[in-house]
Design a protein around this motif. Structure first.
Motif, PDB file in Angstrom:
ATOM      1  N   SER A   1       0.838  -1.194   0.000  1.00 47.56           N
ATOM      2  CA  SER A   1       0.000   0.000   0.000  1.00 47.56           C
ATOM      3  C   SER A   1       0.875   1.247   0.000  1.00 47.56           C
ATOM      4  CB  SER A   1      -0.932   0.011   1.219  1.00 47.56           C
ATOM      5  OG  SER A   1      -0.182  -0.029   2.421  1.00 47.56           O
ATOM      6  N   GLU A   2       0.256   2.385  -0.311  1.00 52.32           N
ATOM      7  CA  GLU A   2       1.004   3.638  -0.437  1.00 52.32           C
ATOM      8  C   GLU A   2       2.236   3.418  -1.314  1.00 52.32           C
ATOM      9  OE1 GLU A   2       1.707   5.654   3.273  1.00 52.32           O
ATOM     10  OE2 GLU A   2      -0.051   4.727   4.192  1.00 52.32           O
ATOM     11  N   ALA A   3       2.033   2.678  -2.376  1.00 51.85           N
ATOM     12  CA  ALA A   3       3.146   2.226  -3.206  1.00 51.85           C
ATOM     13  C   ALA A   3       3.538   3.279  -4.234  1.00 51.85           C
ATOM     14  CB  ALA A   3       2.770   0.932  -3.920  1.00 51.85           C
ATOM     15  N   VAL A   4       4.813   3.321  -4.522  1.00 53.55           N
ATOM     16  CA  VAL A   4       5.360   4.096  -5.632  1.00 53.55           C
ATOM     17  C   VAL A   4       6.123   3.114  -6.513  1.00 53.55           C
ATOM     18  CG1 VAL A   4       6.898   5.958  -6.341  1.00 53.55           C
ATOM     19  CG2 VAL A   4       5.544   6.196  -4.253  1.00 53.55           C
ATOM     20  N   LEU A   5       5.673   2.985  -7.769  1.00 58.79           N
ATOM     21  CA  LEU A   5       6.252   2.007  -8.680  1.00 58.79           C
ATOM     22  C   LEU A   5       6.807   2.701  -9.912  1.00 58.79           C
ATOM     23  CD1 LEU A   5       3.352  -0.634  -8.672  1.00 58.79           C
ATOM     24  CD2 LEU A   5       5.341  -0.583  -7.187  1.00 58.79           C
ATOM     25  N   GLN A   6       7.873   2.127 -10.458  1.00 61.80           N
ATOM     26  CA  GLN A   6       8.423   2.565 -11.735  1.00 61.80           C
ATOM     27  C   GLN A   6       8.667   1.341 -12.595  1.00 61.80           C
ATOM     28  OE1 GLN A   6      11.817   5.176 -11.425  1.00 61.80           O
ATOM     29  NE2 GLN A   6      10.967   6.251  -9.659  1.00 61.80           N
ATOM     30  N   LEU A   7       8.188   1.393 -13.837  1.00 58.18           N
ATOM     31  CA  LEU A   7       8.357   0.279 -14.759  1.00 58.18           C
ATOM     32  C   LEU A   7       8.482   0.822 -16.176  1.00 58.18           C
ATOM     33  CD1 LEU A   7       8.396  -2.785 -15.323  1.00 58.18           C
ATOM     34  CD2 LEU A   7       5.903  -2.695 -15.519  1.00 58.18           C
ATOM     35  N   ASP A   8       9.543   0.477 -16.844  1.00 58.09           N
ATOM     36  CA  ASP A   8       9.781   0.905 -18.227  1.00 58.09           C
ATOM     37  C   ASP A   8       9.699   2.423 -18.382  1.00 58.09           C
ATOM     38  OD1 ASP A   8      10.056  -1.754 -19.193  1.00 58.09           O
ATOM     39  OD2 ASP A   8       7.878  -1.963 -19.239  1.00 58.09           O
ATOM     40  N   GLY A   9      10.172   3.149 -17.374  1.00 56.54           N
ATOM     41  CA  GLY A   9      10.162   4.604 -17.448  1.00 56.54           C
ATOM     42  C   GLY A   9       8.869   5.250 -17.020  1.00 56.54           C
ATOM     43  N   ASN A  10       7.844   4.450 -16.724  1.00 56.16           N
ATOM     44  CA  ASN A  10       6.560   4.975 -16.253  1.00 56.16           C
ATOM     45  C   ASN A  10       6.488   4.913 -14.731  1.00 56.16           C
ATOM     46  OD1 ASN A  10       5.242   5.512 -18.822  1.00 56.16           O
ATOM     47  ND2 ASN A  10       5.220   3.282 -19.096  1.00 56.16           N
ATOM     48  N   SER A  11       5.834   5.898 -14.131  1.00 55.90           N
ATOM     49  CA  SER A  11       5.686   5.953 -12.672  1.00 55.90           C
ATOM     50  C   SER A  11       4.222   5.786 -12.295  1.00 55.90           C
ATOM     51  CB  SER A  11       6.209   7.284 -12.126  1.00 55.90           C
ATOM     52  OG  SER A  11       7.591   7.423 -12.389  1.00 55.90           O
ATOM     53  N   PHE A  12       3.982   5.032 -11.218  1.00 52.67           N
ATOM     54  CA  PHE A  12       2.626   4.759 -10.746  1.00 52.67           C
ATOM     55  C   PHE A  12       2.573   4.935  -9.236  1.00 52.67           C
ATOM     56  CE2 PHE A  12       3.625   2.069 -14.352  1.00 52.67           C
ATOM     57  CZ  PHE A  12       2.552   2.223 -15.211  1.00 52.67           C
ATOM     58  N   SER A  13       1.387   5.184  -8.733  1.00 51.36           N
ATOM     59  CA  SER A  13       1.135   5.167  -7.297  1.00 51.36           C
ATOM     60  C   SER A  13      -0.155   4.403  -7.056  1.00 51.36           C
ATOM     61  CB  SER A  13       1.014   6.587  -6.733  1.00 51.36           C
ATOM     62  OG  SER A  13      -0.059   7.286  -7.354  1.00 51.36           O
ATOM     63  N   GLY A  14      -0.264   3.784  -5.877  1.00 54.05           N
ATOM     64  CA  GLY A  14      -1.481   3.030  -5.591  1.00 54.05           C
ATOM     65  C   GLY A  14      -1.217   1.873  -4.665  1.00 54.05           C
ATOM     66  N   SER A  15      -1.851   0.740  -4.936  1.00 55.43           N
ATOM     67  CA  SER A  15      -1.709  -0.434  -4.078  1.00 55.43           C
ATOM     68  C   SER A  15      -1.779  -1.692  -4.931  1.00 55.43           C
ATOM     69  CB  SER A  15      -2.813  -0.468  -3.017  1.00 55.43           C
ATOM     70  OG  SER A  15      -4.094  -0.541  -3.631  1.00 55.43           O
ATOM     71  N   LEU A  16      -1.111  -2.756  -4.449  1.00 53.62           N
ATOM     72  CA  LEU A  16      -1.105  -4.031  -5.147  1.00 53.62           C
ATOM     73  C   LEU A  16      -1.248  -5.163  -4.141  1.00 53.62           C
ATOM     74  CD1 LEU A  16       1.817  -3.640  -7.738  1.00 53.62           C
ATOM     75  CD2 LEU A  16      -0.633  -3.751  -8.253  1.00 53.62           C
TER      76      LEU A  16
END
Length: 459
Positions: free
Chosen positions: A305-320
């Motif tokens: 939760s309160e996640a900050v993700l980066q994948l292939d140059g893209n940034s995301f926030s949310g939960s998994l």
């Protein structure tokens, strides 16, 4: 002054002489008895070795024994641990007093045989010895502690343990319930656990699944954790496929449950998936990856939760959330939002049969249900605003639902699906676009002499 100096020199000479004479003053029989007793104290198991113990000064003042073996299992029929050489470091002060106390154990090329039997019994479970007795009393302390309170570790006996080091070890793990086997080779490690009330610190490295993996780990109250309670812990894992750090709390009230902050990164998410036994194939997408956030869960049910993700140059926030389905496949669900999402890495993967097959190799091992949103989504020269949709995938099938997408001054909703039928990819698309103004699409002027204006509705 000269008398004091002379006395000091005589004292030093006497001490040196006593140390040099220790190998001849210490009885091999006394050392043998001490080793057997120490093994029983810690493990409750009998230790066997060949020949007589030798007292030496290298690499430290201690003892050395050969062909060492510990039995494990219920009846002690399995060889839990064997090694050609075991060294024990002696306490110098105790040795000068004629006592034998081992403060450090050094395992040379040991082989650990760890087995989980069909009924769940583990062959490394010791139900005898000092450590087992301390564990039993630690469980009692935990059970008597009021909910919400911390157990008073001072009520737990403080059995002396020490330092344990391993050089060039082999760890073989077999789980008869799942028919799963793992092997770690060239294992080197150090465990500092002075006594059962103290913190432990572990650092080690080995070759696992073809890659060098290093681990450092601490636990504030490990005895309570082993007794089914909790402890503050840290862990740092470093390898070429992935690096990870965790700081928080671990408890074993039921399964091992972790809660705290986590950071992970990988130069290739595909490589990481393959490292952990998945099949991600090859491709331009699913490469550089980073994740951080609040972690909670077991190894079978992970939540971020309160996640900050980066994948292939893209940034995301949310939960998994990553868990297991009824058929033991993985299920990934959650909600992710992005300010700017570039789909180029994924569209490139979809332009060749190999890329499509590679994408399905990733999706086939995991069921997926992720809600996606993006303020701006770039698809080549086409830009979509205020995107909201969902990514749903099951083995052999992939669906992208578009619930809202502002494009060309209008609105787009629809669905894109792909599936593998008879080893061929089938792609279907359905869309409903209203009030679209084609003149806003700059790329149209590059492929047509026409310059449409106005709005249109397309289904």
């Amino acid at each position: 002054m000269n008398k004091i100096l002379l006395a000091a020199m005589i004292g030093c000479a006497a001490l040196i002489a006593a140390i040099i004479a220790l190998p001849w003053l210490i009885s091999s029989e006394a050392v043998r008895n001490s080793l057997h007793e120490r093994a029983r104290e810690i493990t409750g198991r009998e230790m066997t070795f060949s020949g007589d113990p030798k007292v030496a000064f290298s690499p430290f003042m201690g003892i050395e024994i050969r062909d060492v073996a510990f039995k494990g299992g219920r009846e002690g029929t399995e060889t839990l641990l064997s090694m050609p050489t075991l060294r024990g470091k002696l306490s110098l002060t105790d040795a000068l007093r004629g006592r034998i106390r081992i403060v450090e154990f050094q395992f040379i090329r040991p082989q650990f045989n760890l087995t989980v039997h069909d009924d769940g019994f583990t062959n490394w479970t010791f139900q005898e010895g000092d450590v087992w007795e301390v564990l039993q009393q630690a469980r009692q302390v935990r059970e008597e502690t009021e909910t919400g309170e911390k157990p008073d570790i001072r009520k737990v006996p403080d059995a002396v343990l020490g330092r344990f080091s391993v050089e060039d070890g082999l760890i073989i793990y077999d789980d008869e319930r799942s028919d799963r086997s793992e092997k770690i080779t060239h294992f080197d490690g150090n465990l500092m656990w002075p006594s059962t009330r103290s913190t432990w610190t572990f650092e080690g490295s080995g070759i696992w699944r073809g890659d060098q993996v290093s681990l450092t780990h601490t636990a504030d109250t490990p005895i309570m954790l082993l007794a089914g309670g909790s402890s503050e812990v840290t862990a740092n894992i470093s390898s070429e496929p992935m690096s990870l750090s965790f700081r928080g709390e671990a408890n074993r009230f039921s399964d091992l449950f972790l809660s705290g902050t986590i950071e992970a990164q990988s130069p290739s998410l595909r490589r990481t998936i393959n490292f952990f036994g998945g099949d991600a194939g090859t491709g331009a997408s699913f490469s550089d990856f980073k994740a951080s956030g609040e972690f909670a869960g077991t190894f079978n049910d992970l939540q971020l939760s309160e996640a900050v993700l980066q994948l292939d140059g893209n940034s995301f926030s949310g939960s998994l959330r990553l868990g297991s389905t009824a058929d033991q496949s993985e299920r990934l669900s959650g909600t992710l939002a992005s300010e700017t999402l570039d789909l180029a890495p994924y569209t490139r993967s979809m332009t060749t049969p190999e890329g499509i097959r590679s994408l399905f190799e990733i999706l086939n091992g995991t069921e997926m249900d992720i809600r996606l949103s993006g303020q701006t989504v770039a698809l080549g020269e086409l830009t979509i605003q205020e995107f909201a949709g969902g990514l749903i995938a099951k083995p052999g099938t992939f669906n992208l639902d578009v619930g809202n997408a502002a494009i060309g001054d209008g609105l787009l909703v629809g669905n894109l699906s792909a599936s593998i039928v008879s080893d061929e990819a089938q792609i279907r698309a359905k869309m409903d676009a209203s009030s679209i103004n084609p003149s806003t699409f700059a790329f149209l002027s590059q492929i047509s002499a026409l310059s449409p204006s106005g709005t249109s509705n397309v289904k």
